[in-house]
Structure formats: structure tokens, C-alpha cells
Design a protein around this motif. Structure first.
Motif, mmCIF file in Angstrom:
data_model
loop_
_atom_site.group_PDB
_atom_site.id
_atom_site.type_symbol
_atom_site.label_atom_id
_atom_site.label_comp_id
_atom_site.label_asym_id
_atom_site.label_seq_id
_atom_site.Cartn_x
_atom_site.Cartn_y
_atom_site.Cartn_z
ATOM 1 N N GLU A 37 -26.709 -25.981 13.821
ATOM 2 C CA GLU A 37 -26.251 -25.508 12.519
ATOM 3 C C GLU A 37 -25.115 -24.496 12.677
ATOM 4 N N SER A 38 -25.291 -23.590 13.625
ATOM 5 C CA SER A 38 -24.296 -22.545 13.828
ATOM 6 C C SER A 38 -22.986 -23.124 14.366
ATOM 7 N N LEU A 39 -23.103 -24.133 15.224
ATOM 8 C CA LEU A 39 -21.901 -24.768 15.764
ATOM 9 C C LEU A 39 -21.137 -25.510 14.653
ATOM 10 N N ASP A 40 -21.873 -26.206 13.806
ATOM 11 C CA ASP A 40 -21.229 -26.870 12.654
ATOM 12 C C ASP A 40 -20.525 -25.846 11.776
ATOM 13 N N ASN A 41 -21.213 -24.731 11.579
ATOM 14 C CA ASN A 41 -20.669 -23.661 10.747
ATOM 15 C C ASN A 41 -19.405 -23.068 11.371
ATOM 16 N N LEU A 42 -19.400 -22.942 12.695
ATOM 17 C CA LEU A 42 -18.212 -22.443 13.400
ATOM 18 C C LEU A 42 -17.028 -23.383 13.148
ATOM 19 N N ARG A 43 -17.281 -24.666 13.310
ATOM 20 C CA ARG A 43 -16.211 -25.653 13.129
ATOM 21 C C ARG A 43 -15.645 -25.589 11.707
ATOM 22 N N GLU A 44 -16.548 -25.502 10.732
ATOM 23 C CA GLU A 44 -16.120 -25.431 9.325
ATOM 24 C C GLU A 44 -15.327 -24.167 9.027
ATOM 25 N N ASN A 45 -15.856 -23.042 9.484
ATOM 26 C CA ASN A 45 -15.195 -21.772 9.195
ATOM 27 C C ASN A 45 -13.836 -21.683 9.880
ATOM 28 N N LEU A 46 -13.733 -22.247 11.076
ATOM 29 C CA LEU A 46 -12.430 -22.273 11.746
ATOM 30 C C LEU A 46 -11.452 -23.138 10.956
ATOM 31 N N ALA A 47 -11.942 -24.288 10.505
ATOM 32 C CA ALA A 47 -11.083 -25.201 9.751
ATOM 33 C C ALA A 47 -10.563 -24.517 8.488
ATOM 34 N N ASP A 48 -11.435 -23.721 7.870
ATOM 35 C CA ASP A 48 -11.039 -22.938 6.694
ATOM 36 C C ASP A 48 -9.854 -22.016 6.974
ATOM 37 N N GLN A 49 -9.769 -21.549 8.204
ATOM 38 C CA GLN A 49 -8.685 -20.630 8.579
ATOM 39 C C GLN A 49 -7.513 -21.388 9.185
ATOM 40 N N GLY A 50 -7.611 -22.711 9.207
ATOM 41 C CA GLY A 50 -6.518 -23.504 9.763
ATOM 42 C C GLY A 50 -6.602 -23.747 11.259
ATOM 43 N N TYR A 51 -7.752 -23.516 11.850
ATOM 44 C CA TYR A 51 -7.919 -23.780 13.284
ATOM 45 C C TYR A 51 -8.783 -25.017 13.499
ATOM 46 N N ASP A 52 -8.556 -25.669 14.635
ATOM 47 C CA ASP A 52 -9.360 -26.822 15.010
ATOM 48 C C ASP A 52 -10.135 -26.462 16.280
#
Ligand SMILES: Nc1nc2c(ncn2[C@@H]2O[C@H](COP(=O)(O)OP(=O)(O)O)[C@@H](O)[C@H]2O)c(=O)[nH]1
Ligand SMILES: [Mg+2]
Lengths: 160, 200
Positions: free
Chosen positions: B115-130
Motif C-alpha cells: 500500500e505504501s509503495l503504491d502511495n509513493l508512486r502516486e504521490n511522486l506522480a502528483d509532483q511530476g516524478y516517475d
């Protein structure tokens, strides 16, 4: 990648320091410092020896980020100014040009009105300097130091 | 984003330790703090609740040595792991140069890890990072505990791209500096790469 690095060159660094020094004296403040939105200290002026400026920079940026988060929830663009009043010291925090944070710490020798007035003037000057920096950072060779990093440099970082 | 000052000759970078609540992020920073020479570190700041849970972030500034005559500094941050602190986590990822994902090796924490890893990916994407393109390493922490998942299994769940990964025991420090060194290397490699390829 998202945003470019913050790059400060010597000429602009001198100008930024000058703005800080002048603001401190014009506003009768104890300390003035400038932080980038990611919490890196850019410049400081005044009685900073007894201050942990690195921590102050990181906490100020965290504070501004949190306040920005609140603004977003309220559909505001930003809350550009924050003021905290203590028993002895007061702190005035101003976002300049949506990119850097200008912090003024002052006591009873100054006043909020004076600080506000001087901060406005300093903000205009800082905006000009940071416009120049953004333009300069995009010129070829601006990041020479990064291009020249070698694998050995990276290895050596930890071999002390 | 890294910060470069040609006048004071310094390069500063921001590293974020991410992972589910109680996986050991704060413990990583505490160990680094406790085992770094006084002149190479600043104060460690913890914005925590009264029960010692991270409320906003922990912060630790470190000096690593010189590159091309520039002092290099790393600012290490941790995020609050609990699900309801997501707004804060997003803010802390702003301007990040590298991410350490800390997983809790205990079997009953696997869901929280994912869950936390998915959340990391999403939150990074929100900031424009992959997540697949930024400097990134994985740490399997708490290897000393009894009911833990085998590393191979954790790797298959949490490290599909095969980024550098490390077993760790943050309380005793095993694997803590190996993790930090790995992310520091990746960050500098990326700084160099982003510069040498952007001119083409
Ligand atoms: N046994 C064991 N306990 C650990 C390890 N790392 C952290 N802990 C403990 O796990 C708890 C939560 O750690 P903390 O660093 O606060 O987690 P955070 O929420 O990720 O910051 C604390 O009681 C730590 O002492 C480890 O490697 N082994
Ligand atoms: Mg914590």
C-alpha cells in the motif's frame, strides 16, 4: 524532470546578500534569511552565530509547504505572508515570486508595519535577481560542475 | 531538487525515506545521526507526536565530502507513515532528489508495504516524478525479527525493477549506511546524467 535545480552564481549571490543586509538594517531587524522552497538556506544576514540556520531553513520551508497545502484546500493560490508574534522575537515570513521564502526576525526595536514595508521593497529586488538566475541557469555550461563529476568522485565521497 | 551555490561552492541534495508506519524510517536517521562525526552533521529535528510517531517529518543534514571542489550536503527527510498523513507526505516529496523505500520485513506488514509503495508512486506522480526514473533504492528492514518474509519474496513484491536493495536492522545499524551510500551514488550519477544528456 519536474523543476530545475536552484543554482546560485557568485554575482547574484553577492546581490542577494546585499538585499538581505540592506533589509536588515532598513527594517531594524535582528536576522534576515532566504530559503528556497525545498528548505535549502540561500543567504543569511545578522546575528546568526547563535542560530541553527540549517534547521530554521528546513522548518520554515516545511511550514510554508504546510500552509500552501491549506491554501490549496481552500482554493486559494497561496498565503504569501505569515507572521508569528512571540514574547521577545517576532518572525515575518514572505513568499517571494512563488519560489523563495524571505524570513525576517525582529524584536521591539522594530515593528510589523516597518518590516512589511521593507519586505515589499526587498521582494521586488529579489524577484529581479532570481529572474536573472533562472535565465543564467539555462545557458550551456551553467552546470559545469555536474557535467564534470567522475565515477571516482562518487566513489571517494565515502572513503574518508 | 539539488541546490548548487557557485559562490559558497556547495551542492545540496534532498533524500526522502518513505515507507509504512513503524517500518523504521526514523530509526534509520537516528542511527545515521548517532554514527556520524559531529562536524559532518547538523541537528536532527523530529516533528513527532507525544507518542513519538512522526507527525510531519524528521530532518537530518549531513555533509558527505567534496566533489570537484564543492562541499556536498545531503538533507535526509522521513515522512509520517500513517495513512491519514498523506497530505504531509506529498509536501515532503517536493523537490526530492532520491528516495529510500523502507519495507517492514514482518509477514503481517506485507500489505502495508505494498500500500505504501503504491502511495509513493502516486504521490511522486502528483509532483511530476516517475518512480521508475528517479534515484531510488529499497531497504528490507527488521531482518532480526522472527516472523519475516524471505528476501526473494519481498523483492518479487516490492522491487520488480531490481533497483539496488539491502537487508537491514536499523536498530543496530546493519545495512543503514549501505543504503545511504547507494542512494547518494545514484543521486550524483543522475545529476551528472541529467546534465550531460540535456544538451543533446
Ligand atoms: N527489531 C527491530 N525493531 C526495529 C527495527 N527498526 C526499527 N525498529 C523499531 O520499530 C519501531 C518503529 O520505528 P520507527 O523508526 O519509529 O518507524 P517509522 O514510523 O518508520 O519512523 C521502533 O520501536 C523501532 O525501535 C529493526 O530493524 N528491528
Ligand atoms: Mg517516523
Amino acid at each position: 524532470m519536474a523543476a530545475p535545480e536552484t543554482v546560485i552564481f557568485e554575482e547574484e549571490f553577492a546581490r542577494i546578500n546585499l538585499v538581505c543586509d540592506r533589509l536588515r538594517s532598513d527594517a531594524n531587524a535582528q536576522v534576515v534569511f532566504i530559503v528556497d522552497k525545498n528548505g535549502q538556506l540561500i543567504a543569511a544576514s545578522g546575528e546568526t552565530e547563535h542560530l541553527d540556520t540549517t534547521s530554521l531553513a528546513s522548518l520554515t520551508a516545511g511550514n510554508v509547504a504546510a500552509t500552501g497545502g491549506i491554501a490549496k484546500l481552500l482554493k486559494e493560490k497561496e498565503f504569501a505572508t505569515q507572521f508569528h508574534e512571540g514574547e521577545v522575537s517576532n518572525i515575518h515570513i514572505q513568499i517571494v515570486g512563488q519560489r523563495v521564502i524571505l524570513v525576517v526576525i525582529f524584536d521591539q526595536r522594530s515593528s510589523l508595519g516597518l518590516v512589511r514595508l521593507r519586505v515589499r521593497k526587498a521582494s521586488d529586488e529579489l524577484n529581479k535577481v532570481f529572474d536573472t538566475l533562472v535565465a543564467k541557469a539555462q545557458q550551456p555550461g551553467a552546470m559545469k560542475v555536474l557535467e564534470e563529476i567522475t565515477d571516482e568522485d562518487i566513489e571517494n565521497l565515502f572513503n574518508e | 531538487m539539488s541546490f548548487i551555490n557557485y559562490s559558497s561552492r556547495e551542492i545540496n541534495c534532498k533524500i526522502v525515506y518513505y515507507g509504512p508506519g513503524l517500518c523504521g524510517k526514523t530509526t534509520n536517521l537516528k542511527y545515521i545521526f548517532g554514527n556520524t562525526a559531529p562536524d559532518a552533521k547538523g541537528k536532527m529535528i523530529s516533528l513527532a507526536t507525544e507518542t513519538d510517531r512522526t507527525l510531519f517529518f524528521d530532518f537530518l543534514p549531513l555533509s558527505l565530502g567534496e566533489i570537484q571542489g564543492f562541499k556536498t550536503r545531503f538533507h535526509l527527510y522521513t515522512v509520517p507513515g500513517q495513512v491519514f498523513y498523506n497530505a504531509s507526505r506529498k509536501l515532503i516529496l517536493k523537490g526530492v532528489d532520491g528516495v529510500v523505500y523502507v519495507a517492514d520485513s514482518q509477514i503481517d506488514r506485507m500489505e502495508a508495504n505494498i500500500e505504501s509503495l503504491d502511495n509513493l508512486r502516486e504521490n511522486l506522480a502528483d509532483q511530476g516524478y516517475d518512480l521508475d526514473r528517479i534515484p531510488y533504492v529499497v531497504q528490507y528492514n527488521k531482518r532480526d525479527l522472527p516472523d519475516i518474509a524471505p528476501v526473494d519474496e519481498m523483492r518479487a513484491l516490492l522491487n520488480l525493477n531490481g533497483v539496488p536493495d539491502f537487508e537491514a536492522e536499523a536498530t543496530t545499524g546493519r545495512g543503514v549506511f549501505a543504503t545511504l551510500k547507494a542512494i547518494a551514488k545514484l543521486v550524483f550519477m543522475e545529476l551528472k546524467r541529467s546534465r550531460t544528456s540535456s544538451s543533446t
